[in-house]
Design an enzyme around this catalytic site. Structure first.
Site, PDB file in Angstrom:
ATOM      1  CD  GLU A   1      -2.621   1.207   2.640  1.00 46.87           C
ATOM      2  OE1 GLU A   1      -3.019   0.100   3.059  1.00 46.87           O
ATOM      3  OE2 GLU A   1      -2.876   2.292   3.201  1.00 46.87           O
TER       4      GLU A   1
ATOM      5  CD  GLU B   1      -3.851   7.246   4.963  1.00 45.89           C
ATOM      6  OE1 GLU B   1      -4.854   6.585   5.307  1.00 45.89           O
ATOM      7  OE2 GLU B   1      -2.702   7.049   5.390  1.00 45.89           O
TER       8      GLU B   1
END
Length: 241
Positions: free
Chosen positions: A121, A126
């Site tokens: 990932e 974010e």
């Protein structure tokens, strides 16, 4: 580099995400229990505004017993499965600042085939809006641990600012390293050596990954306050190789 994949978000008002580019993923058993949203395929949660934006909306019903709905888009689940290794992955986004919202643009490997975190990932951006993280954007990687079945997170220092306007978030993924930028300003690099020094197994030279865009609520972002809708606007997403 040549442009090899793009969503210019120019569909008519009310149109859902382009199914040749994105699959709209419903909530499944992999969602962390602390997250409060239910991902749906309802166009109210993901649609075009007709002004060059794809809008992802988290909606709170008037009845608190009803779930908070939102959307999660995955290029790997489009009508043509999209997977990539190496290149520049970038998106121009306007992020919500509402408490408890957690917008993200990231790359995920084939978790349906090899499981997470072994699939790899890469988090391009974010932005969890908790009391301690509001105004921050976070970038980094998740890799499988060399010691157990857990994951090892290695990131770059968070970048602070007001992210409610449009900004461009990107990663340059090369053999042995991933380098992050915000508005073309370098924010840091994660290397194979750094992941292995932290006890992780570097998977980014032997895995293919695919873009994901989602708007979560709760979890790392903490509880929401009294907002009824929170929106993430996507102007475009592009991949160069």
């Amino acid at each position: 580099m040549a442009l090899i994949w793009a969503d210019e978000c120019d569909r008519p008002a009310g149109a859902p995400p382009d199914p040749t580019l994105w699959g709209v993923r419903r909530t499944d058993r992999w969602q962390p229990a602390a997250e409060l949203q239910t991902y749906t395929a309802d166009p109210a949660n993901a649609h075009h505004d007709g002004n060059g934006h794809l809008v992802i909306t988290a909606i709170r019903a008037a009845d608190p017993r009803q779930p908070i709905t939102s959307a999660r888009l995955s290029a790997r689940h489009a009508t043509t499965r999209q997977l990539f290794r190496y290149g520049r992955f970038e998106a121009r986004l306007s992020l919500p600042g509402a408490a408890g919202t957690w917008p993200a643009f990231w790359l995920l490997g084939e978790d349906d085939r090899v499981g997470w975190p072994d699939c790899g990932e890469i988090d391009i951006v974010e932005a969890p809006n908790s009391p301690s993280t509001a105004g921050q954007v976070h970038q980094g990687t998740h890799s499988p641990s060399l010691l157990d079945a857990g994951s090892v997170a290695v990131g770059v220092p968070p970048t602070s600012g007001d992210w409610r306007g449009f900004h461009t978030y990107a990663v340059d993924w090369q053999p042995g390293l991933v380098s992050f930028t915000v508005d073309d300003r370098p924010t840091g690099t994660v290397t194979r050596r750094a992941v292995e020094a932290a006890g992780g197994r570097w998977r980014f030279d032997d895995r293919h990954l695919s873009p994901v865009i989602n708007l979560a609520v709760g979890g790392w972002a903490g509880p929401p306050d009294d907002w009824t809708e929170a929106r993430m606007h996507v102007a475009w997403v592009r991949i160069w190789a």
